[in-house]
Scaffold this motif. Structure first.
Motif, mmCIF file in Angstrom:
data_model
loop_
_atom_site.group_PDB
_atom_site.id
_atom_site.type_symbol
_atom_site.label_atom_id
_atom_site.label_comp_id
_atom_site.label_asym_id
_atom_site.label_seq_id
_atom_site.Cartn_x
_atom_site.Cartn_y
_atom_site.Cartn_z
ATOM 1 N N ASP A 7 0.824 -1.209 0.000
ATOM 2 C CA ASP A 7 0.000 0.000 0.000
ATOM 3 C C ASP A 7 0.858 1.258 0.000
ATOM 4 O O ASP A 7 0.544 2.236 -0.665
ATOM 5 C CB ASP A 7 -0.930 0.033 1.215
ATOM 6 C CG ASP A 7 -2.008 -1.021 1.158
ATOM 7 O OD1 ASP A 7 -2.245 -1.570 0.067
ATOM 8 O OD2 ASP A 7 -2.612 -1.290 2.212
ATOM 9 N N ARG A 8 1.945 1.221 0.740
ATOM 10 C CA ARG A 8 2.845 2.380 0.807
ATOM 11 C C ARG A 8 3.446 2.665 -0.571
ATOM 12 O O ARG A 8 3.556 3.813 -0.981
ATOM 13 C CB ARG A 8 3.962 2.129 1.805
ATOM 14 C CG ARG A 8 4.991 3.261 1.816
ATOM 15 C CD ARG A 8 6.109 2.988 2.815
ATOM 16 N NE ARG A 8 7.032 4.091 2.825
ATOM 17 C CZ ARG A 8 8.214 4.090 2.222
ATOM 18 N NH1 ARG A 8 8.625 3.036 1.558
ATOM 19 N NH2 ARG A 8 8.995 5.135 2.279
ATOM 20 N N LEU A 9 3.788 1.615 -1.296
ATOM 21 C CA LEU A 9 4.413 1.799 -2.601
ATOM 22 C C LEU A 9 3.441 2.422 -3.600
ATOM 23 O O LEU A 9 3.815 3.288 -4.388
ATOM 24 C CB LEU A 9 4.919 0.470 -3.149
ATOM 25 C CG LEU A 9 5.919 -0.293 -2.282
ATOM 26 C CD1 LEU A 9 6.396 -1.526 -3.018
ATOM 27 C CD2 LEU A 9 7.067 0.582 -1.871
ATOM 28 N N ALA A 116 12.459 2.159 -9.267
ATOM 29 C CA ALA A 116 12.327 0.727 -8.979
ATOM 30 C C ALA A 116 11.179 0.456 -8.021
ATOM 31 O O ALA A 116 10.360 -0.448 -8.241
ATOM 32 C CB ALA A 116 13.636 0.187 -8.393
ATOM 33 N N THR A 117 11.093 1.233 -6.966
ATOM 34 C CA THR A 117 10.117 0.994 -5.912
ATOM 35 C C THR A 117 8.693 1.270 -6.367
ATOM 36 O O THR A 117 7.784 0.469 -6.127
ATOM 37 C CB THR A 117 10.468 1.850 -4.683
ATOM 38 O OG1 THR A 117 11.795 1.502 -4.263
ATOM 39 C CG2 THR A 117 9.512 1.613 -3.537
ATOM 40 N N THR A 118 8.474 2.394 -7.028
ATOM 41 C CA THR A 118 7.114 2.721 -7.462
ATOM 42 C C THR A 118 6.668 1.809 -8.608
ATOM 43 O O THR A 118 5.499 1.432 -8.668
ATOM 44 C CB THR A 118 6.976 4.200 -7.859
ATOM 45 O OG1 THR A 118 7.927 4.508 -8.887
ATOM 46 C CG2 THR A 118 7.172 5.113 -6.658
ATOM 47 N N ALA A 119 7.578 1.445 -9.487
ATOM 48 C CA ALA A 119 7.219 0.509 -10.564
ATOM 49 C C ALA A 119 6.812 -0.837 -9.975
ATOM 50 O O ALA A 119 5.813 -1.428 -10.407
ATOM 51 C CB ALA A 119 8.377 0.347 -11.547
ATOM 52 N N LEU A 120 7.544 -1.317 -8.988
ATOM 53 C CA LEU A 120 7.179 -2.577 -8.342
ATOM 54 C C LEU A 120 5.819 -2.448 -7.657
ATOM 55 O O LEU A 120 4.972 -3.333 -7.765
ATOM 56 C CB LEU A 120 8.246 -2.992 -7.328
ATOM 57 C CG LEU A 120 7.923 -4.276 -6.561
ATOM 58 C CD1 LEU A 120 7.866 -5.475 -7.500
ATOM 59 C CD2 LEU A 120 8.941 -4.498 -5.461
ATOM 60 N N GLY A 121 5.604 -1.349 -6.954
ATOM 61 C CA GLY A 121 4.329 -1.153 -6.266
ATOM 62 C C GLY A 121 3.159 -1.119 -7.225
ATOM 63 O O GLY A 121 2.129 -1.777 -7.001
ATOM 64 N N LEU A 122 3.276 -0.365 -8.310
ATOM 65 C CA LEU A 122 2.184 -0.281 -9.285
ATOM 66 C C LEU A 122 1.983 -1.596 -10.026
ATOM 67 O O LEU A 122 0.844 -1.982 -10.316
ATOM 68 C CB LEU A 122 2.433 0.863 -10.269
ATOM 69 C CG LEU A 122 2.283 2.269 -9.684
ATOM 70 C CD1 LEU A 122 2.734 3.316 -10.686
ATOM 71 C CD2 LEU A 122 0.852 2.522 -9.229
ATOM 72 N N ALA A 123 3.073 -2.294 -10.321
ATOM 73 C CA ALA A 123 2.956 -3.590 -11.000
ATOM 74 C C ALA A 123 2.243 -4.602 -10.107
ATOM 75 O O ALA A 123 1.361 -5.343 -10.557
ATOM 76 C CB ALA A 123 4.336 -4.105 -11.408
ATOM 77 N N THR A 124 2.593 -4.624 -8.842
ATOM 78 C CA THR A 124 1.941 -5.527 -7.888
ATOM 79 C C THR A 124 0.467 -5.173 -7.744
ATOM 80 O O THR A 124 -0.406 -6.052 -7.737
ATOM 81 C CB THR A 124 2.652 -5.458 -6.523
ATOM 82 O OG1 THR A 124 4.030 -5.792 -6.707
ATOM 83 C CG2 THR A 124 2.025 -6.409 -5.521
#
Length: 176
Positions: A7-9, A116-124
């Motif tokens: 959720d944070r991402l 890296a972090t936001t792309a992972l968060g949005l992809a998830t």
């Protein structure tokens, strides 16, 4: 520069994109970037410089199409960011922080880490909710983005305020 929760991402990605909308630019200096990172849970030391500011603004503009595009285009953007910036996840307890998962190089800049972090968060998020759960506010005078994890409740507006303002405007146009 840690991952605390999915959720944070997603919130980090949405808030980053929303730092530049029809409202005035919010990331105007390294100090405003520092404030943004601290507001989003980054532990000290947070000392971005002018290069970090430029890089973070570039990441923001690369993320924006994810909220506008269809799933194929959005997935392409996220896959590109992940390929360019993410590394194999690893656990770290650097600088006295509790153990946490990292997806960027240990010496990543703020821009690289955010990419890296936001792309992972949005992809998830998209994998769990679909790209249709990501959107841009439908209010004519707003371009803020949002993520809606609620099932069976389509969302068109970033806030209830934008929804109400749009309904009032439509009502007044129908009933002069």
């Amino acid at each position: 520069m840690e991952i605390q929760s999915p959720d944070r991402l997603v919130r980090l990605a949405v808030d980053l994109v929303n730092t530049r909308t029809l409202d005035p630019e919010q990331l105007v200096s390294p100090g405003s970037l520092r404030a943004f990172l601290l507001e989003h849970g980054e532990p000290e030391p947070v000392e971005p410089d002018e290069d970090d500011l430029v890089a973070v603004r570039a990441v923001r503009e690369r993320l924006r199409p994810v909220f506008h595009a269809d799933g194929g285009v959005a997935a392409g953007v996220l896959n590109g960011l992940l390929a360019e910036y993410a590394v194999k996840p690893y656990l770290s307890d650097h600088d006295g922080a509790p153990w946490h998962l990292q997806v960027a190089e240990p010496d990543a800049s703020w821009g690289e880490w955010l990419a890296a972090t936001t792309a992972l968060g949005l992809a998830t998020f998209a994998a769990g909710h679909g790209f249709e759960a990501l959107g841009v506010c439908a209010a004519a005078d707003c371009e803020r983005v949002f993520a809606n994890p609620a099932e069976h409740r389509p969302r068109r507006f970033c806030t209830p305020r934008c929804a109400t303002r749009t309904r009032v405007t439509a009502h007044r146009a129908r009933n002069p």
